[in-house]
Scaffold this motif. Structure first.
Motif, PDB file in Angstrom:
ATOM      1  N   VAL A  36       0.836  -1.201   0.000  1.00 42.48           N
ATOM      2  CA  VAL A  36       0.000   0.000   0.000  1.00 42.48           C
ATOM      3  C   VAL A  36       0.868   1.248   0.000  1.00 42.48           C
ATOM      4  O   VAL A  36       0.654   2.177  -0.784  1.00 42.48           O
ATOM      5  CB  VAL A  36      -0.972   0.001   1.209  1.00 42.48           C
ATOM      6  N   GLU A  37       1.872   1.277   0.870  1.00 45.01           N
ATOM      7  CA  GLU A  37       2.753   2.444   0.953  1.00 45.01           C
ATOM      8  C   GLU A  37       3.507   2.674  -0.356  1.00 45.01           C
ATOM      9  O   GLU A  37       3.752   3.820  -0.739  1.00 45.01           O
ATOM     10  CB  GLU A  37       3.734   2.303   2.114  1.00 45.01           C
ATOM     11  N   GLY A  51       7.794  10.944 -10.064  1.00 43.52           N
ATOM     12  CA  GLY A  51       7.353  11.717  -8.917  1.00 43.52           C
ATOM     13  C   GLY A  51       5.957  11.406  -8.430  1.00 43.52           C
ATOM     14  O   GLY A  51       5.332  10.436  -8.837  1.00 43.52           O
ATOM     15  N   PRO A  52       5.443  12.270  -7.520  1.00 46.19           N
ATOM     16  CA  PRO A  52       4.188  12.002  -6.807  1.00 46.19           C
ATOM     17  C   PRO A  52       2.940  11.989  -7.687  1.00 46.19           C
ATOM     18  O   PRO A  52       1.897  11.552  -7.260  1.00 46.19           O
ATOM     19  CB  PRO A  52       4.117  13.106  -5.762  1.00 46.19           C
ATOM     20  N   GLN A  53       3.023  12.461  -8.931  1.00 44.53           N
ATOM     21  CA  GLN A  53       1.828  12.429  -9.778  1.00 44.53           C
ATOM     22  C   GLN A  53       1.389  10.996 -10.082  1.00 44.53           C
ATOM     23  O   GLN A  53       0.270  10.765 -10.509  1.00 44.53           O
ATOM     24  CB  GLN A  53       2.035  13.217 -11.081  1.00 44.53           C
ATOM     25  N   ASN A  54       2.235  10.030  -9.821  1.00 44.73           N
ATOM     26  CA  ASN A  54       1.889   8.634 -10.049  1.00 44.73           C
ATOM     27  C   ASN A  54       1.417   7.939  -8.780  1.00 44.73           C
ATOM     28  O   ASN A  54       1.194   6.735  -8.792  1.00 44.73           O
ATOM     29  CB  ASN A  54       3.086   7.870 -10.615  1.00 44.73           C
ATOM     30  N   SER A  55       1.263   8.666  -7.702  1.00 47.07           N
ATOM     31  CA  SER A  55       0.833   8.050  -6.449  1.00 47.07           C
ATOM     32  C   SER A  55      -0.685   7.884  -6.418  1.00 47.07           C
ATOM     33  O   SER A  55      -1.417   8.515  -7.165  1.00 47.07           O
ATOM     34  CB  SER A  55       1.298   8.870  -5.249  1.00 47.07           C
ATOM     35  N   ILE A  56      -1.143   6.990  -5.531  1.00 53.04           N
ATOM     36  CA  ILE A  56      -2.566   6.726  -5.346  1.00 53.04           C
ATOM     37  C   ILE A  56      -2.931   7.097  -3.916  1.00 53.04           C
ATOM     38  O   ILE A  56      -2.236   6.720  -2.981  1.00 53.04           O
ATOM     39  CB  ILE A  56      -2.871   5.234  -5.595  1.00 53.04           C
TER      40      ILE A  56
END
Length: 135
Positions: A36-37, A51-56
């Motif tokens: 999950v992390e 970068g963070p644009q690919n985070s959920i």
């Protein structure tokens, strides 16, 4: 001596007393939380060069599992925290599962409203429907 379940944890039995042991449950929870992390913070784990644009977001993640995997999803999703609050998941799906360590179970603050869909067949020969009902 129970049934060795190397994929998640050892099952000694599904009666209420045996269900409290669950050797290996903590290690399996840590594996799930790590997955999950890695989705929520991929850049912190060296997984996303973009970068963070690919985070959920946590609110878009559903933990789901069948039988022992459902038990792990239910226990992990409802008891674990992040930054002193519940995981805040989109939901938990349990198919033919049960609640392990029910006597130690406590919902993490912030997870009280996590949606749960718990489905169980009446003819399950492995996990008794009573185990699901008590969950």
């Amino acid at each position: 001596m129970g049934f060795a379940m190397p994929s998640w944890y050892d099952i000694v039995g599904l009666d209420s007393r045996s269900n409290e042991i669950c050797n290996g449950l903590d290690e399996s929870m840590n594996t799930i939380l790590s997955l999950v992390e890695n989705e929520v913070h991929p850049e912190e784990n060296g997984l996303s060069p973009l970068g963070p644009q690919n985070s959920i977001d946590y609110r878009r993640i559903v933990l789901a599992g069948f039988s022992q995997g459902g038990a792990l999803a239910l226990y992990t999703g409802m008891t674990q925290t992040r930054k002193n609050k519940g995981l805040g998941l989109a939901g938990i799906l349990v198919l033919s599962g049960y609640l392990p360590r029910s006597k130690q179970f406590a919902i993490a603050p912030g997870s009280e409203s996590t949606p749960i869909l718990h489905c169980h067949g009446k003819e399950d020969l492995v996990v008794p429907v009573e185990a699901a009902s008590m969950s």
